[in-house]
Design an enzyme around this catalytic site. Structure first.
Site: not given
Ligand code: NDP
Length: 292
Positions: A55, A99, A122
């Site tokens: 990422k 994460q 996200d």
């Protein structure tokens, strides 16, 4: 012999990433600082560390600035909440990504709920889930957004079609059904899960079939309607002594046999996976743009 069209997720992701780069360049040329993404990584799960590296690399290539904040797995939940508060309050941070999975002693739902919804790139905050469910502007989770981009950019029409989604997670299945039923997309959706009866029969009726389960080979050739669009979200490791690392990655679909029946199909790897990162970049740029 019939062979499905392959939906090349790597190529489509590259296009999306190039488009983000172009928008970021135009943005900074107008005098704005580059968008900034903060990634929070707790613990030493090697798969998570590798996803985060991917990422960050992709972000840098798109002109997005960022840092990975890495913490030991002993980090407490309250300490992590404090870190989220700091990032929320920092005007130099546009997007925050925590994460997952987090260590067991940290409740992921509490952490996600603490994110500022407007930095939640996200799309996992309940406010963003609610915005998606009610058709308001927010952040759409990256994997379902990537699936829709694969379908759209392959020129596949969805209107009035029967889409079957297998898997009801908050990360993939549930947000995806909202995207599929949106006005303008207009699919008719069936959502299946582990308690669904007659899964094979339902799947066989799908004009668009999405498998997001995490079980290799779950979707067999017999479960696919001839000509269907098959999107394989699963990422599974299966033993493979012929590989130096001892395993290979496969999806939830029996790919080789499915290809002979499907009209379109995504490979694993190289299908949905690369799109997830591309949509993260797209969301991060949106976060920067919306905060001005
Ligand atoms: P979850 O484990 O959260 O959800 C799996 C879903 O599959 C559940 O709804 C479960 O049902 C359902 N399920 C389990 N077994 C069956 C079965 N035999 N028949 C029908 N449904 C079943 O997984 P995620 O949604 O997080 O991930 C799914 C897969 O996608 C994983 O392989 C993951 O690695 C991959 N993934 C890939 C991404 C990418 O970028 N390509 C991103 C995110 C995930 P129930 O709810 O009843 O338990």
């Amino acid at each position: 012999m019939h062979e499905a069209n392959i939906i090349d997720g790597r190529a489509i992701a590259r296009t999306v990433r190039d488009e983000v780069r172009t928008k970021v360049d135009a943005w900074t040329t107008r005098g704005h600082r580059p968008p900034y993404l903060a990634v929070v990584l707790v613990g030493n799960n090697p798969a998570s560390a590798s996803y985060v590296r991917g990422k960050m690399r992709a972000s840098a290539q798109a002109g997005i600035a960022g840092d990975t904040l890495t913490f030991a797995s002993s980090l407490t939940e309250s300490a992590l909440l404090g870190i989220i508060d700091q990032l929320n309050a920092d005007p130099g941070v546009d997007g925050i990504l925590v994460q997952l999975p987090l260590p067991r002693h940290i409740r992921a739902q509490r952490i996600l709920a603490r994110l500022s919804p407007d930095k939640d790139v996200d799309g996992l905050h309940v406010v963003n889930a609610g915005r998606l469910a009610t058709g308001q502007r927010g952040f759409v989770p990256c994997t379902p957004a990537g699936i829709m981009a694969l379908i759209d950019r392959s020129g596949i029409s969805t209107s009035g079609k029967h889409a079957v989604v297998v898997g009801r997670s908050n990360l993939v299945g549930k947000p995806l059904i909202h995207l599929l039923i949106r006005k303008g997309t207009d699919a008719t959706v069936t959502l299946c899960h582990s308690q669904t009866r007659n899964l094979a029969r339902i799947c066989r009726d799908a004009e668009i079939l999405v498998a997001a389960v995490g079980r290799p080979g779950l979707i067999t050739q017999e479960m696919i309607r001839p000509g269907a669009v098959v999107i394989d979200v699963g990422i599974n490791r299966v033993d493979d002594p012929s590989r130096t690392r001892g395993y290979r990655l496969v999806g939830d679909v029996d790919y080789e046999n499915a290809r002979a029946v499907a009209g379109w199909i995504t490979p694993v790897p190289g299908g949905v996976g690369p799109m997830t990162i591309a949509m993260l970049l797209s969301n991060t740029f949106l976060a920067a743009q919306r905060s001005h």
